[in-house]
Scaffold this motif. Structure first.
Motif, mmCIF file in Angstrom:
data_model
loop_
_atom_site.group_PDB
_atom_site.id
_atom_site.type_symbol
_atom_site.label_atom_id
_atom_site.label_comp_id
_atom_site.label_asym_id
_atom_site.label_seq_id
_atom_site.Cartn_x
_atom_site.Cartn_y
_atom_site.Cartn_z
ATOM 1 N N SER A 1 32.226 24.700 8.817
ATOM 2 C CA SER A 1 31.611 25.281 10.018
ATOM 3 C C SER A 1 32.636 25.617 11.091
ATOM 4 O O SER A 1 32.278 26.234 12.111
ATOM 5 C CB SER A 1 30.576 24.296 10.595
ATOM 6 O OG SER A 1 29.562 24.020 9.658
ATOM 7 N N ARG B 1 20.074 23.894 9.863
ATOM 8 C CA ARG B 1 20.890 24.814 9.064
ATOM 9 C C ARG B 1 22.161 24.199 8.507
ATOM 10 O O ARG B 1 22.899 24.849 7.780
ATOM 11 C CB ARG B 1 21.237 26.065 9.900
ATOM 12 C CG ARG B 1 20.041 26.996 10.131
ATOM 13 C CD ARG B 1 19.555 27.613 8.823
ATOM 14 N NE ARG B 1 18.214 28.205 8.923
ATOM 15 C CZ ARG B 1 17.092 27.582 8.539
ATOM 16 N NH1 ARG B 1 17.131 26.367 8.022
ATOM 17 N NH2 ARG B 1 15.931 28.176 8.640
ATOM 18 N N ALA B 2 22.455 22.926 8.859
ATOM 19 C CA ALA B 2 23.665 22.277 8.352
ATOM 20 C C ALA B 2 23.300 20.983 7.652
ATOM 21 O O ALA B 2 22.667 20.107 8.247
ATOM 22 C CB ALA B 2 24.640 21.995 9.488
ATOM 23 N N ARG C 1 26.876 23.745 4.253
ATOM 24 C CA ARG C 1 27.944 23.033 4.959
ATOM 25 C C ARG C 1 28.457 23.848 6.148
ATOM 26 O O ARG C 1 29.059 23.299 7.065
ATOM 27 C CB ARG C 1 29.109 22.764 4.006
ATOM 28 C CG ARG C 1 28.717 21.905 2.832
ATOM 29 C CD ARG C 1 29.874 21.646 1.895
ATOM 30 N NE ARG C 1 29.430 20.824 0.765
ATOM 31 C CZ ARG C 1 30.244 20.226 -0.098
ATOM 32 N NH1 ARG C 1 31.560 20.390 0.009
ATOM 33 N NH2 ARG C 1 29.769 19.489 -1.070
ATOM 34 N N ALA C 2 28.200 25.131 6.107
ATOM 35 C CA ALA C 2 28.783 26.015 7.121
ATOM 36 C C ALA C 2 27.863 26.246 8.309
ATOM 37 O O ALA C 2 28.182 27.036 9.199
ATOM 38 C CB ALA C 2 29.146 27.360 6.477
ATOM 39 N N GLY C 3 26.723 25.537 8.355
ATOM 40 C CA GLY C 3 25.721 25.867 9.369
ATOM 41 C C GLY C 3 25.789 25.066 10.658
ATOM 42 O O GLY C 3 24.917 25.228 11.519
ATOM 43 N N ALA C 4 26.796 24.212 10.825
ATOM 44 C CA ALA C 4 26.842 23.372 12.036
ATOM 45 C C ALA C 4 27.424 24.134 13.220
ATOM 46 O O ALA C 4 28.324 24.961 13.058
ATOM 47 C CB ALA C 4 27.668 22.118 11.767
ATOM 48 N N GLN C 5 26.901 23.835 14.417
ATOM 49 C CA GLN C 5 27.370 24.494 15.644
ATOM 50 C C GLN C 5 27.639 23.450 16.717
ATOM 51 O O GLN C 5 26.970 22.409 16.763
ATOM 52 C CB GLN C 5 26.302 25.454 16.154
ATOM 53 C CG GLN C 5 26.090 26.643 15.227
ATOM 54 C CD GLN C 5 25.184 27.680 15.856
ATOM 55 O OE1 GLN C 5 24.112 27.347 16.340
ATOM 56 N NE2 GLN C 5 25.642 28.921 15.860
ATOM 57 N N ASP D 1 25.196 20.611 18.254
ATOM 58 C CA ASP D 1 24.290 19.959 17.295
ATOM 59 C C ASP D 1 24.474 18.444 17.347
ATOM 60 O O ASP D 1 25.605 17.949 17.487
ATOM 61 C CB ASP D 1 24.609 20.394 15.849
ATOM 62 C CG ASP D 1 24.120 21.797 15.521
ATOM 63 O OD1 ASP D 1 23.484 22.438 16.382
ATOM 64 O OD2 ASP D 1 24.390 22.251 14.387
ATOM 65 N N ILE E 1 31.426 19.399 6.194
ATOM 66 C CA ILE E 1 30.605 20.225 7.093
ATOM 67 C C ILE E 1 31.473 20.804 8.210
ATOM 68 O O ILE E 1 31.409 22.003 8.510
ATOM 69 C CB ILE E 1 29.455 19.389 7.704
ATOM 70 C CG1 ILE E 1 28.358 19.150 6.667
ATOM 71 C CG2 ILE E 1 28.878 20.083 8.940
ATOM 72 C CD1 ILE E 1 27.069 18.572 7.253
ATOM 73 N N ASP F 1 29.761 24.543 -1.968
ATOM 74 C CA ASP F 1 28.740 23.776 -1.251
ATOM 75 C C ASP F 1 28.098 22.798 -2.249
ATOM 76 O O ASP F 1 28.596 22.622 -3.358
ATOM 77 C CB ASP F 1 27.704 24.716 -0.611
ATOM 78 C CG ASP F 1 27.183 24.160 0.708
ATOM 79 O OD1 ASP F 1 26.628 23.047 0.699
ATOM 80 O OD2 ASP F 1 27.323 24.835 1.736
#
Lengths: 342, 342
Positions: free
Chosen positions: B239, B219-220, B150-154, B157, B235, A29
């Motif tokens: 994610s 969160r992303a 980088r892993a927080g995207a849904q 969003d 990202i 990251d």
């Protein structure tokens, strides 16, 4: 940040066999996320350049060990517990298969990292048109007041040294001589040569003992990297004190003792002024002597008293050392320490 | 560790005009002693090489600003508060008066450090036979769960971007063209050229807004350094999602808008694929839109919605982007991102 011409660093995460519960997020990251859990930090950074700090043809596994070791040694000198590291690598463009090189580098790095439970949490790999250049940042943890600094020495403290001094300098002399780059080849046996070379290439950072010394109450410490005389000088300057040191009391290995024998020139060249020892030099209040010796014994680590800290005076100003050999004062060498470290 | 062929770094401590109560010990010992006071850490390291990541003839003050800025931008992308830095410098041996150069470098570094209350606590200066090489480690603080990765995207969003994109890439194109190294010289006015060059040389890490976004619940996040398309891709990959992006919605400065006009090629070349923006790309749940926009307004910072995160599908696998121009889907450029950053 951009510039990851090599994406190699991203592969390192998978090569690690160590986990720490305090690493929330490791490599991959923008930043690593770490949890000191209420403890304080000790942070150190060192930059190493091929041809100046190591031979360009060094075995990458040895370089991996040493690049980590010299940084952990800085944490040991403070009495901190090693926790996390970052590694920045500038790799000469197009010179070789860096992926294979890096895999070898990491075997050495990991051997020490696993021993010390240190996790690589970040860094980057970029290309350079110059020599291989490494930068390592080491992060350590400590609590309460249990920390040692260069400024903590007081008149009356004994000066104590771990392990043996001068092995790496003797090995470097031989390595330079072999390469026709000066140096000095002594008449070492193959076993001695191997021992000295291992001491040069695979130094042992004194992390456990450093932490125990700090916990016991030792307040003055430095790691011996520039040479004993230069590094002791850093303590004396920062603490505003002076010292008496017995050159013949410096701890040396059997190999160095056999070769240096009764010659103060060689004692000066290797244990006194040579670098790359990564042993600890401590200023220890006499009340702590017994406890400290017991801890060293329990670790199987040699611990030797080589002199004492004294108040500065007209003849011996702050930062200076009075050197003796077999009980008589002798002059200091013209230059303590050295500039290029291999 | 040894190898301080230049003792310059020791002088930097005195050049700082910033103090922080959480620095127990700054430069000059084996390690810095720092107190996160129960908070968590975000740690980032970047290595920059002359001739690859910056022009060798760069104004040292600009380089000082930028070397710090690109690292602080990594902390901003996590939502962390910048606290401490370490600087490793490998300086070409014998090329010039490095003390004067370093003083100039530090004026730029300090200008940003003072603005952000970041203290230089360690590092080293060594000599190299290659190009000037810098390594910066930045340490930030954060609390609770307020962090972006980088892993927080849904899916669902919105994708939001701060400031403007493509200014630095347009300036770099001009700088390359001026030096006969390729690039592309457009018909900029002197004022436009100056604006773009400042954006390239003196990027503003979005620390305050990053912290506020994370505290709000975003969160992303990632900073836009390799180019918007490449960084958004990081990202999406981390994610496990995809995205729709409107090329003509990307935020651009008046200068870039005047030049790129209705030409999707230039929109692709600069704001979409150019690097070195150091703006933030965020994945934001719609419920947070209003609060986030209010915070950006209060800071006087442009904040633009450029697309949305979608669930991956057969036509749009995880990590990929569907790009549109004036409402119609258009093909992606052959290569997103770039390798050499100046």
């Amino acid at each position: 940040m951009a510039g990851r011409e090599f994406a190699l660093i991203d592969k390192l995460q998978g090569m690690q066999r160590i986990g720490r519960g305090d690493v929330g997020l490791g490599m991959g990251d923008d930043a690593a996320l770490l949890d000191p859990a209420g403890r304080k930090l000790a942070v150190s950074m060192d930059t190493l350049v091929a041809g100046r700090h190591f031979f360009a043809d060094v075995d990458p596994a040895d370089l991996g060990w040493k690049a980590l070791a010299v940084n952990l040694s800085d944490l040991a000198a403070m009495g901190a517990e090693a926790a996390w590291c970052l590694l920045g690598l500038a790799l000469p463009a197009g010179q070789r298969d860096w992926e294979a090189w890096l895999a070898a580098f990491m075997t050495g790095w990991q051997a020490l990292a696993q021993l010390r439970q240190v996790v690589l949490v970040g860094g980057d790999t970029v290309a350079t048109d110059g020599p291989l250049t490494l930068s390592v940042t080491a992060l350590g943890l400590w609590s309460g007041d249990a920390v040692m600094t260069r400024a903590g020495a007081q008149a009356g403290d004994g000066i104590w040294v771990t392990g043996s001094l001068g092995d790496a300098a003797a090995a470097l002399d031989a390595a330079f001589a072999e390469r026709g780059m000066g140096g000095m080849m002594a008449d070492w046996s193959p076993e001695e040569r191997h021992f000295l070379e291992q001491r040069r290439l695979r130094p042992s950072p004194r992390l456990t003992f450093g932490r125990q010394a700090a916990a016991l109450g030792v307040r003055a410490g430095i790691d011996c990297s520039d040479g004993f005389l230069a590094d002791l000088g850093h303590i004396l300057e920062a603490s505003g004190v002076a010292a008496h040191v017995a050159l013949d009391a410096l701890p040396v290995s059997a190999a160095v003792r056999r070769m240096a024998g009764p010659d103060p020139q060689l004692w000066t060249r290797w244990p006194l002024s040579g670098g790359d020892d990564y042993e600890l030099i401590l200023g220890v209040a006499p009340a702590l002597d017994e406890g400290l010796q017991a801890r060293a014994r329990a670790l199987g680590l040699a611990l030797t008293r080589v002199g004492e800290v004294v108040a500065p005076g007209r003849d011996l100003p702050a930062g200076s050392v009075q050197l003796s050999w077999q009980g008589s004062v002798i002059p200091l060498p013209a230059q303590g320490g050295h500039e290029h470290v291999f």
